[in-house]
Structure formats: C-alpha cells, structure tokens
Design an enzyme around this catalytic site. Structure first.
Site, PDB file in Angstrom:
ATOM      1  N   SER A  14     -47.629   8.517 -32.472  1.00  0.00           N
ATOM      2  CA  SER A  14     -47.393  10.039 -32.076  1.00  0.00           C
ATOM      3  C   SER A  14     -46.533  10.556 -33.140  1.00  0.00           C
ATOM      4  O   SER A  14     -46.533  11.946 -33.135  1.00  0.00           O
ATOM      5  CB  SER A  14     -46.892  10.070 -30.781  1.00  0.00           C
ATOM      6  N   GLY A  46     -44.578  10.103 -24.706  1.00  0.00           N
ATOM      7  CA  GLY A  46     -43.919   9.708 -23.247  1.00  0.00           C
ATOM      8  C   GLY A  46     -43.570  10.369 -22.045  1.00  0.00           C
ATOM      9  O   GLY A  46     -43.713   9.885 -20.891  1.00  0.00           O
ATOM     10  N   CYS A  77     -48.534   2.112 -31.230  1.00  0.00           N
ATOM     11  CA  CYS A  77     -47.621   2.994 -30.179  1.00  0.00           C
ATOM     12  C   CYS A  77     -47.762   2.167 -28.928  1.00  0.00           C
ATOM     13  O   CYS A  77     -48.905   2.048 -28.320  1.00  0.00           O
ATOM     14  CB  CYS A  77     -48.058   4.545 -30.084  1.00  0.00           C
ATOM     15  N   ASN A  78     -46.766   2.106 -28.041  1.00  0.00           N
ATOM     16  CA  ASN A  78     -46.722   1.397 -26.791  1.00  0.00           C
ATOM     17  C   ASN A  78     -47.190   2.131 -25.773  1.00  0.00           C
ATOM     18  O   ASN A  78     -47.884   1.942 -25.056  1.00  0.00           O
ATOM     19  CB  ASN A  78     -45.502   1.038 -26.506  1.00  0.00           C
ATOM     20  N   THR A  79     -46.930   3.722 -25.814  1.00  0.00           N
ATOM     21  CA  THR A  79     -47.552   4.503 -24.653  1.00  0.00           C
ATOM     22  C   THR A  79     -49.020   4.578 -24.902  1.00  0.00           C
ATOM     23  O   THR A  79     -49.678   4.516 -23.873  1.00  0.00           O
ATOM     24  CB  THR A  79     -46.564   5.837 -24.889  1.00  0.00           C
ATOM     25  N   CYS A 191     -41.066   0.584 -27.369  1.00  0.00           N
ATOM     26  CA  CYS A 191     -41.728   1.696 -28.008  1.00  0.00           C
ATOM     27  C   CYS A 191     -41.389   1.487 -29.544  1.00  0.00           C
ATOM     28  O   CYS A 191     -40.392   0.955 -29.790  1.00  0.00           O
ATOM     29  CB  CYS A 191     -40.880   3.033 -27.435  1.00  0.00           C
ATOM     30  N   THR A 192     -42.359   1.830 -30.328  1.00  0.00           N
ATOM     31  CA  THR A 192     -42.214   1.441 -31.646  1.00  0.00           C
ATOM     32  C   THR A 192     -41.302   2.452 -32.560  1.00  0.00           C
ATOM     33  O   THR A 192     -40.777   1.994 -33.476  1.00  0.00           O
ATOM     34  CB  THR A 192     -43.523   1.833 -32.322  1.00  0.00           C
TER      35      THR A 192
HETATM   36  N1  DGL Z   1     -43.857   5.414 -30.634  1.00  0.00           N
HETATM   37  C1  DGL Z   1     -44.669   5.709 -29.267  1.00  0.00           C
HETATM   38  C2  DGL Z   1     -44.252   4.339 -28.155  1.00  0.00           C
HETATM   39  O1  DGL Z   1     -44.266   3.261 -28.711  1.00  0.00           O
HETATM   40  C3  DGL Z   1     -44.197   6.615 -28.374  1.00  0.00           C
HETATM   41  C4  DGL Z   1     -43.152   7.862 -28.553  1.00  0.00           C
HETATM   42  C5  DGL Z   1     -43.546   9.100 -27.741  1.00  0.00           C
HETATM   43  O2  DGL Z   1     -44.572   9.669 -28.422  1.00  0.00           O
HETATM   44  O3  DGL Z   1     -42.904   9.323 -26.586  1.00  0.00           O
HETATM   45  O4  DGL Z   1     -44.338   4.541 -27.146  1.00  0.00           O
END
Ligand code: DGL
Length: 266
Positions: A14, A46, A77-79, A191-192
């Site tokens: 994101s 998120g 991105c984890n989300t 979260c990355t």
């Molecule tokens: N970098 C993203 C993650 O790993 C998401 C951050 C976001 O857009 O809320 O979750």
C-alpha cells in the site's frame, strides 16, 4: 514456461513498507529487474474492510500483471496478504509470494512463552493469524495489538521527516499495557512498514525484547522460486504509484537508497 530474462519481479504494498522486503531481496538477487508498486491512493489498508482491500489488491495486481508480465509478484504487505493471498492466487497465473506474520520463528525463540504481535487493525483480526497461532504457537501466549499509527510514522520517516521515539512508543504501548504484557520477550512486526521503525521500537521496548519480521524469509522464498532463471536489465527499475506523483516524489531518496531512481504514476 520460462520467464523472459527482462521480466521483472513486482513488489506490491500500500506504501513504502515493501521496501523492507526489497532491501533483503536485493542482497540475494542484485541482478533482478524490479518494479515496486505502491497503492498510495489506497493507503492505509489497515483501516479498510476485507472487501475493500481484496477488491483493490486483486484489481491492481490483475492490471499490473497484464501490463508488465512479471515473472513473480510479491505482496509485500501483511494486510493484503492475510486478506487476499488465496484469492489473488486463484485468479492470476503468476507465482505469488505473500507476507504473513512471522509467528513461527517468534514461537521458536521466545523464552517466556509470551509473544507480542503488532499489525494493522485489519491484520490483527484475520483468521489467517488465528490459524498461524493455532499451528505454530501452541502452548504459548500471543498478544495482539493494532498499531496502525506506525504506518504513517514509517511513511513519514522515509520522507525524511523526524519521527520521535515517543510517538512510536505511544502507538505501540497497548501491546505491553494489556494483561500479561509484562511477560513478552518477542514481538512480531506483522506489517512491512514496522521494520522501518525498528530502531525507535527497540528504544521504546528496551533491550530485553527481540523483534522478528518476515523480510529475510520472504526474500529467500523469492530467490528459491526464481532459481536458475536468467536476468537481464533492459530498462531501469522503477516505482509506480496509484496516487499523486508530487507526493510520491517526496520519497525519492528512500527509493534511490533501494536502487530505484524512476518514479511514475499508474
Ligand atoms: N504495509 C502494510 C502491511 O504490511 C499495510 C499498511 C497499511 O496500508 O495499513 O500490513
């Protein structure tokens, strides 16, 4: 079918969180052509619903896969991964590597048996995380905290703005303040964006807490999947945004530090 040597690896996030994965990937695959895609118009993920995140991720990756024919896509991105990985794999033929919370390595190193997990609001409520907990953290305690405020702080830091330890500590404090929080010795940065703030987090949590995240493991997985493939850099690597180019250009130094000098709009 073998990928063309100039076919890129596409990293998607994101925002700039995926740069934590790119940094590790560069160490293993310095010659790989890269496109970094940031859905800045959708940032932050998120606070969005599952349906919104899934629709954005599937739509954008479909468009980008068709346009740039990547040999592999990493959802850095984890989300996005915990919500949409399965679905995107179902619809695209491109190999996809996801980024999911590093609960397994954290469970292997905790001594107190209490693990913390910092993620976005959406990530901490995913079934994917429940499943990882059940599979890898049996007999341990996993405390979760939504620290979405760290996403904006990570972005600000990479724009060159000053980010204080106090602000970082405040966004993450809820993890320790919950019952049992005083026992945690290992924290998963799920979260990355969060590894961008590791120095501040270390200061906030103190030296008895170890931070774990997936970037190295993800880079190894990517390297394994493209093993034996030829790489040829036909055009310079670039980063693409779904948002305004003016805002994206504030990140020019951060991208340059990762070998990307060209920023464009989707
Ligand atoms: N970098 C993203 C993650 O790993 C998401 C951050 C976001 O857009 O809320 O979750």
């Amino acid at each position: 079918m073998d990928a063309s040597p100039s076919s890129p690896i596409l990293l998607f996030d994101s925002g700039v969180g995926g740069l934590t994965v790119l940094a590790e990937m560069r160490k293993l695959l310095p010659q790989a052509p890269v496109i970094y895609a940031a859905d800045m118009a959708g940032l932050p993920y998120g606070t969005k619903t599952e349906a919104e995140v899934a629709a954005r991720v599937a739509g954008l990756l479909g468009r980008m896969a068709e346009r740039w024919q990547p040999r592999l896509i990493c959802i850095a991105c984890n989300t996005a991964s915990t919500i949409a990985l399965g679905m995107v794999r179902d619809v695209l033929e491109t190999p996809i590597v996801g980024t999911v919370p590093a609960i397994k390595p954290a469970a292997a190193i905790t001594k107190t048996g209490t693990i913390g997990l910092l993620g976005t609001e959406a990530t901490v409520r995913q079934r994917y995380v429940d499943d990882l907990e059940r599979e890898f953290a049996q007999g341990k305690t996993l405390l979760r905290h939504a620290a979405g405020g760290l996403v904006a702080l990570g972005e600000a830091k990479l724009r060159g703005e000053r980010v204080s330890v106090d602000e970082v500590a405040k966004a993450a404090a809820g993890l320790i303040l919950q019952p049992g929080g005083e026992n945690l010795d290992t924290v998963v940065l799920a979260c990355t964006h969060f590894p961008l703030l590791e120095p501040e987090l270390r200061e906030a949590f103190g030296k008895d807490v170890t931070f774990v995240h997936g970037a190295e493991g993800i880079a190894r997985r990517i390297a394994h999947l493209v093993e034996g493939q030829a790489f040829q850099q036909e055009i310079p690597d670039f980063a693409v945004t779904t948002g305004e180019l003016d805002n994206f250009e504030l990140l020019v130094d951060a991208f340059a530090a990762h070998g990307i000098d060209r920023l464009v709009r989707l």
